[in-house]
Design a protein around this motif. Structure first.
Motif, PDB file in Angstrom:
ATOM      1  N   ASN A 139       5.602  11.505   0.477  1.00  0.00           N
ATOM      2  CA  ASN A 139       6.371  11.223   1.565  1.00  0.00           C
ATOM      3  C   ASN A 139       7.127   9.711   1.323  1.00  0.00           C
ATOM      4  OD1 ASN A 139       5.463  13.489   2.927  1.00  0.00           O
ATOM      5  ND2 ASN A 139       3.749  12.349   3.707  1.00  0.00           N
ATOM      6  N   ASN A 140       8.163   9.480   2.023  1.00  0.00           N
ATOM      7  CA  ASN A 140       8.584   8.165   1.958  1.00  0.00           C
ATOM      8  C   ASN A 140       8.724   7.574   3.653  1.00  0.00           C
ATOM      9  OD1 ASN A 140      10.649   9.582   2.989  1.00  0.00           O
ATOM     10  ND2 ASN A 140      12.373   8.707   1.871  1.00  0.00           N
ATOM     11  N   PHE A 175      10.947   3.964   2.873  1.00  0.00           N
ATOM     12  CA  PHE A 175      11.527   3.296   1.919  1.00  0.00           C
ATOM     13  C   PHE A 175      12.527   4.378   1.065  1.00  0.00           C
ATOM     14  CE2 PHE A 175       7.243   4.617   0.819  1.00  0.00           C
ATOM     15  CZ  PHE A 175       7.415   5.395  -0.380  1.00  0.00           C
ATOM     16  N   GLN A 176      13.238   4.006   0.166  1.00  0.00           N
ATOM     17  CA  GLN A 176      14.059   4.694  -0.950  1.00  0.00           C
ATOM     18  C   GLN A 176      13.397   4.575  -2.173  1.00  0.00           C
ATOM     19  OE1 GLN A 176      15.516   7.215   0.173  1.00  0.00           O
ATOM     20  NE2 GLN A 176      15.383   6.830   2.369  1.00  0.00           N
ATOM     21  N   ASN A 192      14.102   4.960  -6.269  1.00  0.00           N
ATOM     22  CA  ASN A 192      15.141   5.358  -7.362  1.00  0.00           C
ATOM     23  C   ASN A 192      14.485   4.578  -8.599  1.00  0.00           C
ATOM     24  OD1 ASN A 192      17.219   6.206  -8.782  1.00  0.00           O
ATOM     25  ND2 ASN A 192      18.776   4.579  -7.796  1.00  0.00           N
ATOM     26  N   GLN A 193      14.154   5.741  -9.606  1.00  0.00           N
ATOM     27  CA  GLN A 193      13.611   5.393 -10.859  1.00  0.00           C
ATOM     28  C   GLN A 193      12.721   4.034 -10.978  1.00  0.00           C
ATOM     29  OE1 GLN A 193      17.146   4.694 -13.105  1.00  0.00           O
ATOM     30  NE2 GLN A 193      17.303   6.668 -13.621  1.00  0.00           N
ATOM     31  N   GLY A 194      11.491   4.146 -10.013  1.00  0.00           N
ATOM     32  CA  GLY A 194      10.523   3.166  -9.819  1.00  0.00           C
ATOM     33  C   GLY A 194      10.706   2.046  -9.254  1.00  0.00           C
ATOM     34  N   SER A 195      12.052   1.875  -8.703  1.00  0.00           N
ATOM     35  CA  SER A 195      12.274   0.842  -7.884  1.00  0.00           C
ATOM     36  C   SER A 195      12.500   1.106  -6.466  1.00  0.00           C
ATOM     37  CB  SER A 195      13.833   0.209  -8.216  1.00  0.00           C
ATOM     38  OG  SER A 195      13.714  -0.494  -9.422  1.00  0.00           O
ATOM     39  N   ILE A 243       0.744  -1.231  -0.008  1.00  0.00           N
ATOM     40  CA  ILE A 243       0.005  -0.163  -0.043  1.00  0.00           C
ATOM     41  C   ILE A 243       0.880   1.171  -0.013  1.00  0.00           C
ATOM     42  CG2 ILE A 243      -1.599   1.383   1.369  1.00  0.00           C
ATOM     43  CD1 ILE A 243      -3.050  -0.994   0.117  1.00  0.00           C
ATOM     44  N   ALA A 244       1.899   1.285   0.893  1.00  0.00           N
ATOM     45  CA  ALA A 244       2.898   2.482   0.924  1.00  0.00           C
ATOM     46  C   ALA A 244       3.524   2.576  -0.404  1.00  0.00           C
ATOM     47  CB  ALA A 244       3.753   2.280   2.102  1.00  0.00           C
TER      48      ALA A 244
END
Ligand SMILES: N[C@H](CCC[C@H](N)C(=O)O)C(=O)O
Length: 258
Positions: free
Chosen positions: A216-217, A232-233, A235-238, A204-205
């Motif tokens: 927000n992360n 989370f972090q 980076n280009q959808g990952s 969900i997040a």
């Protein structure tokens, strides 16, 4: 030799927990595991978890769904087994352990466990929904009026209807007034709505961030059984450095008779 078990719950997702470092639990007996998890004929739980020895990490987590079959990763179960390992004095504040989806790091402070989840490199876009694997497969769909939504009926329909024999966990989500999200989950393997699903909360997040519903992360996700936080972090959808944090509690100790 007594068949001692403990019961743990993490935001209302409950598990029978067994110290199987001696290897004596009959884990090939799926019918027995289903019976132990049964809420009328057994102890009653959403799943059963074995803590076993591992050669390279602190311990191994083996997770079975309430249907008696080994499941994919369980985020709340992962948080609960960290609390169990702490109780057994296998670990102190920090740990590294192995589960079905690989190695996990975790920390425990009091009754709060922060569990590092597997990286997520692919988010699939479906009509009105997203799909991803956060250790377990998750369908994520936004709904209006989540409180009165028929999660069991819709979840059961979509579980096979969209995802075939293998199935998926099905999550329904709605933004809340506090800037976080409310979630309800139909769990594969339990074949019912549970009060919380950790890999689902994680999905969900990431989904809400992916859709731009939050920038927000660090995201608060409220399940029926309690509140969790996901960081989370991206980076280009990952997604990497994903942590699922919340309470995990021992609630019961007993002896199984079989
Ligand atoms: N309750 C679990 C998910 C279990 C996954 C299971 N239902 C499966 O798909 O095998 C959690 O907290 O993440």
């Amino acid at each position: 030799m007594k068949n001692i078990f403990y019961k743990y719950q993490g935001t209302g997702n409950d598990f029978v927990m067994v110290d199987n470092r001696n290897g004596q639990f009959p884990k090939e007996n799926n019918a027995l595991i289903a019976k132990i998890c049964h809420r009328r004929f057994g102890v009653g739980s959403d799943g059963l978890i074995l803590l076993e020895n591992d050669e390279t990490t602190d311990f191994r987590m083996v997770y079975f769904n309430a249907d008696g079959k080994e499941g994919s990763m369980c985020g709340n179960g992962g948080r609960c087994i960290v609390a169990f390992a702490h109780f057994l004095e296998i670990i102190k504040r920090e740990t590294t352990f192995i589960a079905v989806d690989g190695v996990h790091e975790a920390t425990i402070i009091g009754e709060v466990v922060s569990l590092k989840m597997a990286d997520v490199s692919e988010v699939k876009e479906k009509p009105n929904a997203l799909f991803m694997n956060t250790g377990s497969p998750h369908h994520v769909q936004m709904v209006k009026d989540l409180k009165s939504f028929n999660v069991v009926k819709e979840g059961a329909r979509m579980r096979y209807g969209i995802y075939g024999e293998k199935g998926s966990n099905i999550n329904f989500v709605e933004a809340n007034a506090e800037g976080g999200f409310d979630i309800r989950t139909y769990e594969r393997g339990v074949e019912d709505e549970t009060l919380s699903c950790g890999t689902g909360v994680t999905a969900i997040a990431l989904s809400m961030y992916h859709l731009g519903n939050t920038k927000n992360n660090t995201i608060a996700v409220n399940a029926l059984g309690g509140n969790l936080e996901v960081t989370f972090q991206e980076n280009q959808g990952s997604y990497s450095d994903i942590y699922l944090k919340g309470e995990a509690k021992q609630v019961f100790k007993g002896e199984m008779l079989w």
